[in-house]
Design an enzyme around this catalytic site. Structure first.
Site, PDB file in Angstrom:
ATOM      1  N   GLY A 520       0.814  -1.200   0.000  1.00  0.00           N
ATOM      2  CA  GLY A 520       0.000   0.000   0.000  1.00  0.00           C
ATOM      3  C   GLY A 520       0.844   1.243   0.000  1.00  0.00           C
ATOM      4  N   GLN A 521       0.148   2.366  -0.154  1.00  0.00           N
ATOM      5  CA  GLN A 521       0.840   3.638  -0.173  1.00  0.00           C
ATOM      6  C   GLN A 521       0.008   4.595   0.665  1.00  0.00           C
ATOM      7  OE1 GLN A 521       3.753   4.678  -1.985  1.00  0.00           O
ATOM      8  NE2 GLN A 521       3.487   6.573  -0.861  1.00  0.00           N
ATOM      9  N   GLY A 522       0.580   5.038   1.762  1.00  0.00           N
ATOM     10  CA  GLY A 522      -0.153   5.967   2.618  1.00  0.00           C
ATOM     11  C   GLY A 522       0.327   7.380   2.382  1.00  0.00           C
ATOM     12  N   GLY A 523      -0.263   8.298   3.130  1.00  0.00           N
ATOM     13  CA  GLY A 523       0.083   9.699   2.952  1.00  0.00           C
ATOM     14  C   GLY A 523       1.539   9.990   3.270  1.00  0.00           C
ATOM     15  N   PHE A 524       2.156   9.163   4.069  1.00  0.00           N
ATOM     16  CA  PHE A 524       3.514   9.467   4.496  1.00  0.00           C
ATOM     17  C   PHE A 524       4.552   8.484   3.983  1.00  0.00           C
ATOM     18  CE2 PHE A 524       0.920  11.715   7.535  1.00  0.00           C
ATOM     19  CZ  PHE A 524       1.521  12.953   7.499  1.00  0.00           C
ATOM     20  N   GLY A 525       4.126   7.573   3.164  1.00  0.00           N
ATOM     21  CA  GLY A 525       5.111   6.647   2.629  1.00  0.00           C
ATOM     22  C   GLY A 525       4.511   5.290   2.346  1.00  0.00           C
ATOM     23  N   VAL A 527       3.879   1.129   2.301  1.00  0.00           N
ATOM     24  CA  VAL A 527       3.740   0.099   3.315  1.00  0.00           C
ATOM     25  C   VAL A 527       4.120  -1.249   2.696  1.00  0.00           C
ATOM     26  CG1 VAL A 527       2.173  -0.992   4.950  1.00  0.00           C
ATOM     27  CG2 VAL A 527       1.828   1.380   4.287  1.00  0.00           C
ATOM     28  N   LYS A 541       5.723   0.345   7.650  1.00  0.00           N
ATOM     29  CA  LYS A 541       5.495   1.620   6.975  1.00  0.00           C
ATOM     30  C   LYS A 541       6.798   2.387   6.965  1.00  0.00           C
ATOM     31  CE  LYS A 541       2.526   5.550   6.740  1.00  0.00           C
ATOM     32  NZ  LYS A 541       1.358   5.303   5.961  1.00  0.00           N
ATOM     33  N   ASP A 638      -6.383  11.251   7.301  1.00  0.00           N
ATOM     34  CA  ASP A 638      -6.348  10.550   6.009  1.00  0.00           C
ATOM     35  C   ASP A 638      -7.174   9.270   6.088  1.00  0.00           C
ATOM     36  OD1 ASP A 638      -5.786  10.043   3.396  1.00  0.00           O
ATOM     37  OD2 ASP A 638      -3.746   9.348   3.727  1.00  0.00           O
TER      38      ASP A 638
END
Ligand SMILES: *[C@@H]1O[C@H](CO)[C@@H](O)[C@H](O)[C@H]1NC(C)=O
Ligand SMILES: *[C@@H]1O[C@H](CO)[C@@H](O)[C@H](O)[C@H]1NC(C)=O
Ligand SMILES: *[C@@H]1O[C@H](CO)[C@@H](O)[C@H](O)[C@H]1NC(C)=O
Ligand SMILES: *[C@@H]1O[C@H](CO)[C@@H](O)[C@H](O)[C@H]1NC(C)=O
Ligand SMILES: *[C@@H]1O[C@H](CO)[C@@H](O)[C@H](O)[C@H]1NC(C)=O
Ligand SMILES: *[C@@H]1O[C@H](CO)[C@@H](O)[C@H](O)[C@H]1NC(C)=O
Ligand SMILES: *[C@@H]1O[C@H](CO)[C@@H](O)[C@H](O)[C@H]1NC(C)=O
Ligand SMILES: *[C@@H]1O[C@H](CO)[C@@H](O)[C@H](O)[C@H]1NC(C)=O
Ligand SMILES: *[C@@H]1O[C@H](CO)[C@@H](O)[C@H](O)[C@H]1NC(C)=O
Ligand SMILES: *[C@@H]1O[C@H](CO)[C@@H](O)[C@H](O)[C@H]1NC(C)=O
Length: 831
Positions: A520-525, A527, A541, A638
């Site tokens: 996955g891709q979160g707001g801060f980088g 995963v 993460k 988010d």
């Protein structure tokens, strides 16, 4: 088509009983076919006669499947239905067909006929392919030399063997046109065609407007389409000769029935008849994804399946940063450096993409000439070499702005785009820098290795010497240094009770952050999934760098977050701090995230209503804990379906909370300049001005609830009837008292109406435009879990369309907004 199945439920039996087949597949000029009589193809698959789709009472001459519930594949008198059962069909000696009504007025007829006065005997025949043909009596259908055929006059259905395309000699074009509605076969708004004949693309239009486009053909497929490829049920075929150019398909097993239709709502589907369920099931739907829509990212914008969907191609920047921030990307991108045709423009190769619209085929140029000639032509913006006609590589160029591009890593085509000198220089520069970096890195690591080997040798020699000298010496501890302790593997820091992982552990666990482990891709980088040496699965993460935070500060924040424990939150297991690297380690959730289920045609069925309801409740409880019940007051910022994870029992757990706080420590401020978040879930005030509060999370929660109920995404929502997003759509249905139409059809009608209505109302309360009107999470939990509370009436929601956040049709807001005063909730869930 749904209506056929619905229709079948109550009328198929009477329908079958009522029709009497002429027991033949032909009709000769001295016969006529009246309402009630039918022709049946010799293979007993198709039937021709008069029928009335969806029991409308209007009669049409049509072809449908013999023995199946009425599924019409072709209609003659689309626009002029016959009002009663008096219709009849005749074929005249000259070869023309006519349909008459009871008073012998011609309702429909054909013009094609055999030339000359000495007319040859002809016959009308319904072939096994579903093709109704007028042919010379003594000729079999071997040479396809028909006087007239229904395959040249398509309705909304493309049967196997029908040719969607052009007869180049006569310049005639066969296209598919949708029905107006399931009970009205007259021409609807959508057409599906192969256009233009020079560089064929498949295009779905609504009126004149292009809605979807795939192409040009690249020898294997129409660029950008995954669905139109060889599969186990049907085989797509593209043919280009000097006589004709068309798309068609054939079934791989003769016994399977396959048809392709453009529905009255503009969806292009392939369906197959399933004997087991006695129904049609969709095998593929061409226009399903956000990026399939035409030109969503504007000129030089590239559409991605993950957030953010629209990005500019390298070397381009948003034409209007303001617009892009407001999610209006149709304006596209502009060049960072302007072209100057007389000053050294060149080409840059881009990663595989869906090729842009308006391709031009330069047949007279060889492959070598292609690049050179394109460079000479100042308007030539890009070129590529593809097998566009299916018979060898061709030079294909674009002579205007590139639009409708899409990132297509598996199966796209390379594209060479014209770039200014300055851009080429900067690319060359960065390549040079990268090469230098690589060289330095190699040199350094070689040096380090040599040094290390030297030390090792020295140590071994020294040790063996010592051993000889002094038998009883113990092993020396090399790096005995306290500050180093954080970097040791899995040290448990007693006062902090938070495992600190070593970077090498994490790196091993995730295979050096291998792309294949990225989940996955979160707001801060990004995963990653990982597995520790002891077999424990973890989610890792990796925070993007430049957090600007010191080690101690970061650690303190992580420890605070780690203390947040609730059954609806994902557990933080530890962290890793090393150099610039900041990594958070979470428990791994085998069922991944909610969006994985919700937006997947197959997996969606695994979420019955009770499960969805408990997922919604779980999210609400987790969020309430973050907002109010924990010692910290955490605003998630988010919240989205991809941040809702599901454990093995499908309980919902919020992930990624507190990251904003760990990252920037900005959480206590009311306004931030760094807007993180995801289109579709951000509240208006946060997206527009960066103001955030617990109420912005409440907004995102509302969106998640709507997505969970409908199985559709807010961002990228498409409904042919209007331009609203999911929120706008829900609000429209709500005001028209049609809210239940929102519910995911995969639920098949099995849900509690009360619970669904309650959830929709709560969601609408959560997405209200004005922050102060939105309920707190405590109220939300209370409203969701108490059946007998009367809920307030929602007011206008925020962000009802994708492109103009505040536009709202005033006709909807006509409802009495005073009803909002009847708020009867007095009890608020306590801490
Ligand atoms: C078709 O046949 C019916 C009955 O045989 C007759 O009444 C009718 O006029 C005929 N229609 C045509 C167009 O010949
Ligand atoms: C059917 O009825 C409508 C009005 O009732 C009339 O306008 C139309 O012409 C009729 N169509 C035919 C084919 O008889
Ligand atoms: C063909 O024959 C039909 C019936 O005999 C007649 O109505 C029609 O006008 C003819 N068409 C031409 C072009 O002669
Ligand atoms: C047949 O169609 C004509 C013209 O559309 C119409 O005037 C007439 O009433 C129709 N007859 C019947 C029986 O529907
Ligand atoms: C398509 O698939 C069928 C069977 O799956 C195979 O026989 C055929 O060769 C394939 N055609 C192409 C062009 O790959
Ligand atoms: C390929 O097809 C095109 C268009 O049908 C035709 O003009 C051309 O001659 C063909 N080329 C070859 C090499 O067969
Ligand atoms: C479905 O059933 C029909 C008749 O019952 C049979 O002819 C056909 O082969 C079956 N199709 C498949 C795919 O099994
Ligand atoms: C880009 O912006 C300029 C002015 O800012 C405008 O004139 C132009 O039409 C825009 N281009 C597109 C494709 O929207
Ligand atoms: C393009 O480059 C030429 C030659 O360097 C220069 O004379 C001209 O002014 C440039 N044109 C533009 C629009 O920058
Ligand atoms: C190729 O065709 C284009 C347009 O048809 C024409 O302008 C050009 O001169 C042709 N080039 C060659 C080498 O024939």
């Amino acid at each position: 088509m749904d209506f056929c199945l619905i229709f079948s439920a109550f009328s198929i039996f009477s329908f079958l009983a009522y029709h009497t087949s002429i027991a033949a597949d032909t009709l000769t000029p001295n016969q006529n076919l009246t309402d009630g009589q039918t022709l049946v193809s010799s293979n007993q698959i198709f039937e021709l006669g008069f029928c009335s789709p969806a029991n409308s009472g209007r009669k049409y001459l049509a072809i449908w499947y013999y023995k199946l519930p009425l599924t019409v594949v072709w209609v003659a008198n689309k626009d002029k239905p016959i009002n009663d059962s008096s219709g009849s069909l005749t074929v005249s000696l000259n070869g023309s067909l006519s349909v008459y009504n009871g008073s012998m007025a011609i309702v429909w007829s054909t013009n094609e006929m055999i030339a000359g006065p000495n007319q040859i005997p002809i016959v009308l025949q319904l072939l096994g392919t579903g093709n109704l043909v007028v042919r010379k009596q003594d000729e079999t259908d071997a040479n396809n030399d028909y006087i007239w055929q229904s395959f040249d006059h398509m309705s909304d259905t493309l049967l196997p063997g029908m040719k969607l395309g052009w007869k180049l000699k006569t310049g005639t074009k066969n296209i598919i046109t949708s029905w107006t509605s399931p009970d009205d076969p007259s021409d609807g708004e959508f057409t599906f065609s192969l256009d233009p004949p020079e560089t064929p693309q498949l295009i779905l239009r609504k009126g004149e407007q292009k809605l979807y486009r795939w192409g040009p053909f690249d020898g294997d497929r129409f660029s950008g389409s995954n669905e139109l490829r060889n599969n186990t049920v049907f085989k797509p075929i593209f043919v280009s000769t000097s006589d004709e150019i068309y798309y068609t398909y054939e079934t791989l097993a003769d016994s399977t029935l396959v048809r392709s239709i453009v529905t009255s709502l503009g969806s292009i589907q392939y369906l197959t008849w399933r004997n087991s369920s006695q129904g049609w099931s969709i095998i593929s739907e061409l226009n399903r994804f956000y990026c399939d829509r035409y030109g969503m990212c504007g000129p030089y914008g590239n559409c991605y399946t993950d957030d953010p969907n629209c990005r500019c191609l390298n070397g381009f920047v948003p034409n209007s940063t303001q617009d892009w921030r407001m999610f209006s990307t149709l304006g596209g991108c502009k060049r960072r450096y302007n072209l100057n045709c007389s000053n050294g423009d060149g080409f840059v190769k881009y990663k595989p993409v869906k090729l842009p619209d308006n391709a031009v085929l330069w047949t007279n140029y060889s492959l070598d000439e292609c690049r050179v000639e394109c460079l000479k032509e100042c308007d030539c913006m890009a070129y590529t070499i593809i097998n566009a006609l299916g018979n060898g590589s061709r030079c294909v160029v674009w002579l205007r702005d590139l639009i409708d591009l899409r990132d297509f890593p598996n199966g796209g085509e390379d594209l060479y785009i014209r770039m200014a000198r300055a851009e080429l220089d900067s690319i060359a520069d960065s390549n040079r820098r990268r090469r230098i970096k690589v060289v330095i890195a190699i040199t350094l690591s070689t040096a380090c290795l040599l040094l290390f080997l030297a030390i090792l040798c020295w140590y071994i020699i020294k040790r063996s010497k010592r051993r000889v000298e002094e038998e009883s010496i113990s092993m020396p501890i090399v790096h005995d240094n306290n500050s180093h302790k954080y970097y040791e593997e899995e040290t448990l820091d007693e006062d902090l009770e938070l495992p600190i992982f070593g970077l090498s552990t994490i790196s091993d666990a995730t295979d050096q952050f291998a792309f294949s482990n990225k989940i996955g891709q979160g707001g801060f980088g990004p995963v990653y999934k990982g597995e520790l040496a002891n077999g424990l699965e973890i989610a890792v993460k990796r925070l993007s760098q430049n957090s600007g935070q010191g080690v101690r500060e970061f650690k303190n924040e992580v420890i605070l977050i780690a203390k947040l424990q609730h059954r609806n939150l994902v557990r933080l297991l530890g962290c890793c701090i090393q150099g610039e690297e900041r990594v958070l380690v979470y428990e791994y959730m085998p069922n991944k995230s909610l969006d994985n289920f919700l937006f997947d045609r197959v997996k969606r069925k695994l979420l019955p209503w009770e499960r969805r309801f408990s997922i919604i409740l779980g999210i609400a409880r987790g969020l309430l804990y973050l907002h109010q019940d924990s010692r910290l007051r955490i605003i998630h910022r988010d919240l989205k379906t991809s941040n809702i994870l599901l454990d093995s029992d499908m309980n919902s757990k919020i992930s990624d909370f507190g990251t904003a706080r760990i990252f920037g420590g900005e959480q206590t401020e009311e306004k931030t300049r760094r807007i993180i978040g995801t289109y579709g879930y951000m509240s208006p005030e946060y997206a527009m001005s960066g103001h955030f509060s617990v109420k912005s999370d409440v907004f995102s929660f509302g969106v998640i609830v709507l997505e969970t109920i409908s199985g559709r995404k807010n961002w990228g929502f498409y409904d042919p009837e209007h331009d609203y997003n999911l929120i706008g759509h829900t609000w429209k249905l709500w005001n028209e008292e049609r809210s239940l139409e929102l519910v995911d059809e995969m639920l098949d009608g099995s849900f509690s109406v009360n619970e669904v209505m309650r959830c929709i109302q709560v969601a609408l309360l959560c997405v209200q435009q004005r922050t102060e009107e939105r309920p707190l999470m405590s109220t939300v939990v209370f409203m969701l879990s108490n059946e007998n509370v009367e809920l307030p009436q929602p007011k206008e929601p925020g962000f009802v369309t994708e492109n103009s956040p505040f536009k709202i049709d005033s006709s909807w807001s006509g409802q009495d907004s005073n009803t909002g005063n009847q708020i009867t909730i007095t009890a608020v869930a306590g801490r």
